[in-house]
Write a protein that holds these residues in place. Structure first.
Motif, PDB file in Angstrom:
ATOM      1  N   ASN A  87      42.950  39.184  31.555  1.00 19.81           N
ATOM      2  CA  ASN A  87      42.145  38.561  32.613  1.00 19.81           C
ATOM      3  C   ASN A  87      42.540  37.109  32.892  1.00 19.81           C
ATOM      4  OD1 ASN A  87      40.053  39.075  34.452  1.00 19.81           O
ATOM      5  ND2 ASN A  87      38.500  38.167  33.150  1.00 19.81           N
ATOM      6  N   SER A 104      45.477  33.849  33.415  1.00 13.18           N
ATOM      7  CA  SER A 104      46.768  33.627  34.080  1.00 13.18           C
ATOM      8  C   SER A 104      47.793  32.959  33.159  1.00 13.18           C
ATOM      9  CB  SER A 104      46.549  32.762  35.331  1.00 13.18           C
ATOM     10  OG  SER A 104      46.005  31.514  34.945  1.00 13.18           O
ATOM     11  N   LYS A 125      36.876  33.597  30.984  1.00 10.07           N
ATOM     12  CA  LYS A 125      37.558  33.152  32.213  1.00 10.07           C
ATOM     13  C   LYS A 125      36.939  31.846  32.735  1.00 10.07           C
ATOM     14  CE  LYS A 125      39.186  34.904  36.648  1.00 10.07           C
ATOM     15  NZ  LYS A 125      39.028  35.956  37.676  1.00 10.07           N
TER      16      LYS A 125
END
Length: 303
Positions: A39, A41, A111
Motif C-alpha cells: 500500500n 510508494s 498510509k
C-alpha cells in the motif's frame, strides 16, 4: 474488575530488524505486513528488516515502521482475546492508537502515518529547529523560565513528573538549556532529532495533514482514545480529525494521559510496539499501575 488500556510508543523506539521475527514466524503477521508494504510508494520492508540505520532514522520511514509493527502486535494480542477499553499513544504512537481503536483500518492507518512522516520531514528541513530533554525540574518551572527566552522555544512533551522535552529554534534551545541548568535542572540533553516536533514551528505540517485527512473516512468507535494534546477522551471521527491536526504542532501531555486512564478505572496497561520506554515513564507517573510490555512474538506467547 479493572479496565485495560493499550498504549503505543513513538519515535526513538525503532531499530534495524524490527518486526522481522514476527514477519518470518507468524502467518497472520506476514499477511498484514505484505498488505501494508504493498500500500506504500516506498520500500518500508527493506528499511525495517535490513536498514541501514541511517535510512530507518529518516522520519519518512521511522514513523510508519513503528506504527506498522505496533498494530501487527496489537492484532496478535487481540487474537489472544485481550481487548482494550482505552487506547493512547505517545506522539506518532497516537496513530497506532487510532488503528487499534479502529477509527481506520490497519493499512490505512500506516498510509496516513507515512504521509505525516513525509510532511513533518519536509517542514523540519525548512526550519532550523531541535529538541532537548530537561530532567529533574518540574514542568511548571520550565514553562515559566522559557517565557524569558527570546525566539521560539516551548515545552512540548510532558513525559513524567521530572522529565519534560522542549522544542524550538536551535539558538533558543541552546540558550534555554543553559538557563534551565543554572536554575536547578539536573540535566539538559539535546536530542538527536531532525526537527522541533510538537512545537508551533511545525504548524505548516498540520495544515498539510488537515487537507490529507479529508480523503479518509474515520469511523466512530466503542474503544475510547485519550488525546495527546488535551488528555481528553475521543470516540468520534470528527473529534479525532481535530486532534490529528492539533497534535502535529501541539504538546504530548503524557502525565495527564496516564492520570486520565487511571481516573477511568484502568488498572492494567499493555505497552505495544518496539522497546519498553513507556513502561518506564508510566512507573514514574504511577507505580501502582500494572504495565505489560508486548514487543515481540515471545512476549505474546508467554502471556
Amino acid at each position: 474488575m479493572g479496565k485495560v488500556a493499550f498504549v503505543f510508543p513513538g519515535q526513538g523506539s525503532q531499530f534495524v530488524g524490527m518486526g522481522k521475527d514476527i514477519y518470518e514466524n507468524n502467518d497472520l503477521a506476514r499477511k498484514e505486513y505484505d498488505k501494508i508494504f504493498k500500500n506504500l510508494s516506498f520500500d518500508l520492508k527493506t528499511a525495517m528488516f535490513d536498514g541501514p540505520e541511517e535510512l530507518l532514522k529518516k522520519t519518512k520511514y521511522t514513523q510508519p515502521a513503528i506504527v506498522a509493527m505496533s498494530l501487527i502486535l496489537d492484532k496478535l494480542l487481540k487474537e489472544k482475546g485481550i481487548y482494550p477499553d482505552f487506547v493512547a499513544g505517545h506522539s506518532v504512537g497516537e496513530y497506532s492508537a487510532i488503528g487499534s481503536a479502529e477509527f481506520l483500518s490497519l493499512d490505512e492507518t500506516v498510509k496516513l502515518t507515512s504521509f505525516r512522516g513525509e510532511a513533518m520531514n519536509e517542514i523540519a528541513e525548512k526550519v532550523n529547529g531541535g529538541m532537548a530533554a530537561i530532567i529533574g525540574m518540574p514542568s511548571e518551572k520550565i514553562i515559566e523560565l522559557l517565557k524569558t527566552v527570546t525566539g521560539v522555544v516551548e515545552a512540548v512533551n510532558f513525559n513524567e513528573p521530572k522529565q519534560t522535552v522542549i522544542a524550538g529554534d536551535k539558538d533558543s534551545i541552546e540558550k534555554s538549556c543553559e538557563l534551565l541548568k543554572e536554575n536547578g535542572a539536573r540535566r539538559a540533553l539535546l536530542l538527536p532529532v531532525s526537527g522541533p516536533f510538537h512545537s508551533s514551528l511545525m504548524k505548516p505540517a498540520g495544515e498539510k495533514l488537515k487537507k490529507e485527512i479529508e480523503t479518509y473516512e474515520f469511523k466512530d468507535t466503542k474503544i475510547k482514545l485519550v488525546a495527546n494534546t488535551t488528555a481528553e477522551i475521543i470516540s468520534t471521527g470528527n473529534e479525532l480529525k481535530e486532534e490529528i491536526y492539533n497534535q502535529s504542532f501541539g504538546p504530548v501531555r503524557w502525565v495527564e494521559t496516564i492520570e486520565k486512564l487511571k481516573e477511568n478505572g484502568v488498572e492494567t496497561i499493555y505497552e505495544i510496539g518496539p522497546g519498553k520506554t513507556l513502561a518506564g515513564l508510566i512507573r514514574k507517573i504511577d507505580k501502582n499501575l500494572k504495565v505489560v510490555s508486548i514487543n515481540s512474538l515471545s512476549a505474546i506467547d508467554n502471556l
